[in-house]
Write an enzyme that holds these catalytic residues in place. Structure first.
Site, PDB file in Angstrom:
ATOM      1  CD  GLU A 187      -3.160  -0.630   2.178  1.00 46.38           C
ATOM      2  OE1 GLU A 187      -3.487   0.559   2.380  1.00 46.38           O
ATOM      3  OE2 GLU A 187      -3.633  -1.583   2.823  1.00 46.38           O
ATOM      4  CB  SER A 251       6.057 -21.007   3.923  1.00 43.70           C
ATOM      5  OG  SER A 251       6.855 -20.151   4.710  1.00 43.70           O
ATOM      6  CG  ASP A 323      -5.172  -6.520   2.355  1.00 44.72           C
ATOM      7  OD1 ASP A 323      -4.666  -6.027   3.380  1.00 44.72           O
ATOM      8  OD2 ASP A 323      -5.538  -5.841   1.382  1.00 44.72           O
ATOM      9  CG  ASP A 326      -7.253  -1.950   4.669  1.00 46.56           C
ATOM     10  OD1 ASP A 326      -6.559  -2.212   3.666  1.00 46.56           O
ATOM     11  OD2 ASP A 326      -8.408  -2.391   4.826  1.00 46.56           O
TER      12      ASP A 326
END
Length: 766
Positions: A187, A251, A323, A326
């Site tokens: 972001e 991973s 996600d 923010d």
């Protein structure tokens, strides 16, 4: 042999430096007692601690309280400095021992409030989980009260370890959770590119989303156009974020049911890829009590087994890449004491933080917090006058009960109990794979995953005025999960794990490219039935699908010089195996890294994180090439000529330039570094199954498989595991680096709970 002689000589030089600088104390033993008997207050009954010849520890107790007490004690015996360093990082207390050079790092860490979050997490736990942590803390403190010999680092820095608290235990898990939630970085990168004047469409080209995910340009998205000052602020925030270990999207885990195995029993593999540390991040241990029996990888500073198996089930983890962060842009009041939220002025919550600095006066500063979280622009000293940014992150939620999930997993006996354990899990979001003695296999996505309003993609910062708040979290019952799928196997490798037509958005970016998932699937599908040997071969595979994708364009490079032509033909004849002995691997990665500078004029940095952008440029052209009035293939050809010219015909083997670096966190830039630091030749690249993340400047690697595990339910004690370095963090111990050569060569230790060779036995008594 010459390499080891050289290391010995350099190590002796380091010892001489120590003796000259510190006197006779260096000759004193710093190793803990590992044989005989020892008495400790707080124990209820005797506990047996057995050590294998490789340093793996087995704890056998008559009750769980004593078992976790002993785990705290043995972690402290072998990793006391590591544990001390980790809790100081989490609390922002490095300046107390390192002086003013650590002030900015401490400010960053105190601003985020990881230690406060750890204190809140302990409060949120149920009584059973608190009792586990309390017993573990008692074991550490019991060891400290015994006046034990301290590792060299304590003596060098003049530090005496203080008593431990429950928050000391949980703070490192907060740090790891923060590092595995990396969306904020993407972001801030997009926000910085906007500030440089790039259009959203161009940013979408530079930072293409995961395959088969269309860029969600929505007219309702409140795209905020920052100023040039914001770009410099984003750069500063990126530098500040470097105080935490960088996230790697790498991973692997996979599990096969009996229908796909030679034995008819389940097989499970896991290798989490994290930043290398010295000593190792992990510690191998077997914990046994009448109500508990688990073996695998533990984290020094935390009780329980993080990855492993008990006598009924096995589990492994990879990062979901969800996600869960923010960035919010706040409309701050003129007096900078508050911000506008839902058309009302809301004052900041503030706290005063103090940094104690060795040899200097204390430093204090004010931290601002909004309803979204910490105001992160306050991290930058003398920040330009821009709108402040705040970060919302699930890991800061005060009701974080993740530790309770791990304790319940360790004791689960079936899929139902395993799922029940996941209800406690908050952060970091992980893909848990599962297998059991009955032949069942499964996968569940864990963690608290936010639901966003339509139009809020999570790709860019949005206004923090209340209009774009999270709408809750995906209900636990609706988290993605699979149980005994018809194909007989499950793979997760940081790729898109969302089921088809899933009603929620977990992420739009995932783990870069799906190359590791695709390669694992190729290798599983290549055989009808698998065994432990073929699972090992998959885990150690270093074929580069990145090379496979770029090869057609390499074939068309306009090369002029005969030397470069010969090198190109050699590269095209190569199969893409990123072996440490391969010069072609060196040539390919050196070219790729050099070519990744293509958009540097626009971005200000190398663009090696985004191979799909580079592939698209070679396929369809790009404005970065058009500005140079050349095709991207022509530029790529010039880059290849330059790379070949630097080596002529003597291209070094990949392992010589791509070494795995295990550096001491404090002493690596001192004369003592040769005594502590280790480096070994290593293969792979960012997208190979056996990963070897490449530093674009040095070509070395600091991100590799931090732990490898292979579980065989046909004979559990035939399972295998390994981690690099060794079980001890004490440089004077024979177990300081005795596992490194095994790990480098792709060898394993046998994961035994019985029948092992016992090198030492220590009986703890009340």
């Amino acid at each position: 042999m010459l390499k080891w002689i050289k290391r010995l000589l350099i190590g002796l030089l380091g010892i001489i430096v120590l003796m000259v600088g510190g006197g006779y104390w260096f000759l004193q033993s710093t190793l803990p007692k590992v044989s005989g008997e020892a008495h400790f207050k707080g124990l209820l009954a005797p506990v047996t601690i057995s050590r294998e010849t490789n340093g793996v520890v087995h704890i056998r107790a008559e009750n769980e309280t004593d078992m976790f007490y002993a785990q705290g004690l043995i972690h402290a015996q072998d990793r006391l400095w590591q544990m001390e360093f980790q809790r100081r990082i989490g609390a922002g207390r490095l300046s107390e021992i390192l002086g003013n050079k650590a002030i900015e790092q401490d400010k960053f860490l105190k601003t985020w409030g990881f230690y406060r979050a750890a204190e809140q997490a302990y409060t949120a736990l149920n009584a059973e989980s608190k009792a586990v942590i309390d017993a573990y803390v008692a074991g550490i403190n019991g060891y400290l009260e015994s006046d034990p010999p301290l590792p060299i680092e304590f003596k060098l820095l003049g530090v005496k370890p203080a008593k431990w608290t429950p928050a000391d235990v949980l703070v490192w898990s907060k740090m790891m959770s923060f590092n595995l939630a990396g969306n904020r970085r993407a972001e801030l990168r997009r926000y910085g590119l906007l500030a440089k004047g790039l259009a959203e469409e161009r940013i979408a080209e530079l930072m293409p989303l995961y395959p088969k995910i269309a860029t969600p340009i929505d007219s309702t998205t409140p795209l905020i156009h920052p100023t040039t000052s914001d770009y410099h602020l984003m750069e500063a925030l990126w530098q500040a974020d470097a105080f935490t270990p960088p996230m790697t999207e790498a991973s692997n885990n996979w599990v096969l049911s009996g229908q796909r195995t030679v034995s008819g029993k389940a097989l499970l593999a896991n290798d989490p890829h994290l930043q290398m540390s010295n000593p190792s991040l992990w510690y191998l241990v077997h914990l046994s009590a009448p109500t508990y029996d688990a073996i695998g990888a533990s984290l020094p500073g935390l009780p329980c087994i993080v990855i492993g198996h008990n006598q009924a089930i096995a589990w492994g983890v990879t990062n979901v890449e969800a996600d869960v962060e923010d960035v919010y842009v706040l409309e701050e009041t003129e007096d900078k004491q508050g911000y506008v939220y839902q058309n009302e002025v809301v004052p900041y919550n503030t706290r005063t933080e103090t940094i104690k600095v060795k040899g200097e006066a204390d430093q204090t500063f004010i931290v601002k917090e909004s309803r979204y979280g910490v105001v992160i622009t306050e991290l930058v000293a003398d920040a330009p006058k821009t709108k402040p940014l705040a970060l919302r992150w699930t890991g800061h939620d005060p009701d974080d009960t993740t530790f309770s999930a791990y304790y319940a997993i360790n004791k689960a006996k079936n899929w139902t109990e395993f799922n029940a354990a996941m209800r406690y899990y908050i952060a970091p979001s992980q893909n848990f794979i599962y297998a059991d003695t009955a032949g069942n296999i499964g996968h569940i996505v864990s963690g608290r995953l936010p639901i966003r309003k339509a139009g809020h993609s999570g790709l860019y910062p949005v206004l923090g005025n209340g209009d774009w708040d999270w709408q809750g979290f995906i209900p636990f019952e609706e988290l993605p999960r699979r149980y005994n799928p018809p194909e007989g196997y499950i793979i997760t490798a940081n790729h898109n794990i969302s089921p088809e037509n899933y009603p929620y958005t977990i992420s739009l970016e995932w783990g870069g490219e799906p190359y590791r998932y695709e390669r694992i699937k190729q290798l599983i599908d290549a055989k009808e039935k698998h065994d432990l040997s073929s699972m090992r071969a998959i885990q150690l595979d270093q074929l580069s699908l990145l090379y496979t994708d770029f090869r057609p364009y390499l074939q068309n490079l306009p090369i002029i010089s005969p030397t470069a032509q010969a090198a190109l033909q050699r590269l095209l004849a190569w199969k893409g195996e990123m072996s440490p002995t391969s010069p072609e691997a060196t040539l390919f990665i050196a070219w790729y890294m050099a070519f990744s500078h293509l958009p540097q004029t626009e971005t200000g940095e190398s663009w090696f994180f985004y191979p799909r952008y580079l592939l698209n440029a070679l396929k369809s052209g790009d404005s970065a090439c058009a500005q140079q009035k050349r095709t991207c293939l022509e530029i790529a050809g010039d880059v290849f000529e330059t790379v070949v010219k630097q080596w002529s015909t003597d291209i070094p083997k990949w392992g010589l330039v791509h070494q795995a670096m295990f550096n001491h966190p404090i002493l690596t830039h001192t004369p003592l570094a040769p005594l502590f630091d280790r480096q070994v030749d290593f293969g792979g690249e960012r997208f190979t199954v056996n990963v070897g993340w490449v530093n674009p400047e040095t070509l070395k690697t600091t991100h590799v498989p931090s732990y490898r595990q292979l579980i065989d339910f046909s004979q559990l004690d035939n399972s295998a595991y390994i981690h690099p370095m060794g079980q001890s963090g004490n440089v004077m111990s024979s177990h300081f680096d005795d596992l490194l050569a095994l790990w480098q060569k792709g060898e394993y230790l046998t994961m035994q709970t019985k029948g092992y060779t016992e090198a030492n036995k220590l009986i703890l008594k009340p």
